[in-house]
Design an enzyme around this catalytic site. Structure first.
Site, mmCIF file in Angstrom:
data_model
loop_
_atom_site.group_PDB
_atom_site.id
_atom_site.type_symbol
_atom_site.label_atom_id
_atom_site.label_comp_id
_atom_site.label_asym_id
_atom_site.label_seq_id
_atom_site.Cartn_x
_atom_site.Cartn_y
_atom_site.Cartn_z
ATOM 1 N N TYR A 1 36.981 40.104 41.142
ATOM 2 C CA TYR A 1 37.882 39.324 41.999
ATOM 3 C C TYR A 1 39.291 39.331 41.414
ATOM 4 O O TYR A 1 40.282 39.567 42.128
ATOM 5 C CB TYR A 1 37.370 37.898 42.135
ATOM 6 C CG TYR A 1 38.346 36.941 42.779
ATOM 7 C CD1 TYR A 1 38.480 36.867 44.159
ATOM 8 C CD2 TYR A 1 39.130 36.089 41.995
ATOM 9 C CE1 TYR A 1 39.375 35.986 44.746
ATOM 10 C CE2 TYR A 1 40.026 35.205 42.570
ATOM 11 C CZ TYR A 1 40.150 35.153 43.945
ATOM 12 O OH TYR A 1 41.044 34.280 44.521
ATOM 13 N N VAL B 1 39.693 41.649 58.910
ATOM 14 C CA VAL B 1 40.764 42.420 58.273
ATOM 15 C C VAL B 1 40.274 43.726 57.675
ATOM 16 O O VAL B 1 41.083 44.552 57.246
ATOM 17 C CB VAL B 1 41.493 41.579 57.198
ATOM 18 C CG1 VAL B 1 42.146 40.357 57.817
ATOM 19 C CG2 VAL B 1 40.567 41.194 56.049
ATOM 20 N N LYS C 1 42.958 40.581 42.999
ATOM 21 C CA LYS C 1 44.136 39.732 43.164
ATOM 22 C C LYS C 1 45.329 40.270 42.377
ATOM 23 O O LYS C 1 46.481 40.086 42.790
ATOM 24 C CB LYS C 1 43.809 38.298 42.751
ATOM 25 C CG LYS C 1 42.923 37.570 43.765
ATOM 26 C CD LYS C 1 43.581 37.493 45.135
ATOM 27 C CE LYS C 1 42.773 36.680 46.133
ATOM 28 N NZ LYS C 1 43.434 36.573 47.450
#
Length: 236
Positions: free
Chosen positions: A143, A55, A147
């Protein structure tokens, strides 16, 4: 939308939550399941169609959209999680890599597959998010930021894809019992349970699913008099 008879693509489908998604799609009667992975030879689940898909690479995402031109369900599952605080060594590099995979990756997939979904009746797009979209602690600082950005992306895509009839579902969950969370301590939910919550929500027509009790508790705490993201200061 209904999974029975659907044609689906799962990114990061070679292990963990992605593998659980692919397996559940077959069990629920999907007509075809494309299983995306950086290395298609790592896809070993019988009954799926392996597809090369990193991706972070625009050309591979575009090639996947051409190859899987019959899909009406896309699951943005591929992601990474690195440990460490904002002020620790490597935080800049970790932030960059998290955003490349966890934010720009789903965006690339959404941009490439939105026209495909439109041609195939609208269908649905699922984005795998996290309880860390809302609460940030040193263990998963960069992280969590990625998100949170992916949550914003999901909220925006709901509006932009509404006109073509695409259902956009965001999945928020805590620690999931996969290789990605092997260094985490505390309760972990089996990936199969997360997938069941997600697919049940999808078939109800929901736009968001809080897939475990910890996530539901954190979500309720967002609007508390002392919001959970401020209470976390004392718990750190």
């Amino acid at each position: 939308m209904k999974i029975q008879g659907a044609t689906a693509l799962v990114t990061g489908a070679n292990r963990g939550l992605g593998l659980a998604f692919a397996r559940a799609l077959l069990e629920r009667g999907a007509a075809k399941v494309y299983a995306g992975a950086r290395d298609p030879s790592s896809i070993t689940l019988p009954g799926v169609v392996p597809i090369k898909l990193d991706v972070t690479k625009e050309d591979e995402v575009e090639a996947a959209a051409r190859e899987a031109s019959d899909v009406n369900l896309v699951i943005n599952n591929a992601g990474i999680a690195k440990l460490g605080p904002w002020l620790g060594d490597g935080a800049i590099e970790d932030t960059r890599s998290h955003f490349e995979v966890n934010v720009l990756g789903p965006l690339r997939v959404a941009r490439a597959f939105a026209p495909v979904l439109a041609r195939n009746g609208g269908g649905a797009l699922i984005n795998v998010l996290s309880v860390a979209s809302w609460i940030n602690r040193p263990l998963l600082a960069t992280y969590g930021a990625s998100k949170a950005a992916a949550w914003a992306l999901t909220n925006g895509l709901r509006i932009e894809l509404e006109g073509q009839g695409t259902q956009v579902l965001g999945i928020h969950a805590g620690f999931i019992d996969t290789d990605m969370a092997r260094e985490m301590t505390g309760p972990k939910t089996p990936p199969q349970a997360i997938v069941k919550e997600a697919f049940d929500a999808l078939e109800r027509g929901d736009r968001q699913v809080l897939a475990d009790e910890m996530t539901r508790q954190v979500y309720r705490g967002l609007t508390a008099e002392q919001p959970v993201y401020l209470s976390a200061i004392n718990a750190a």
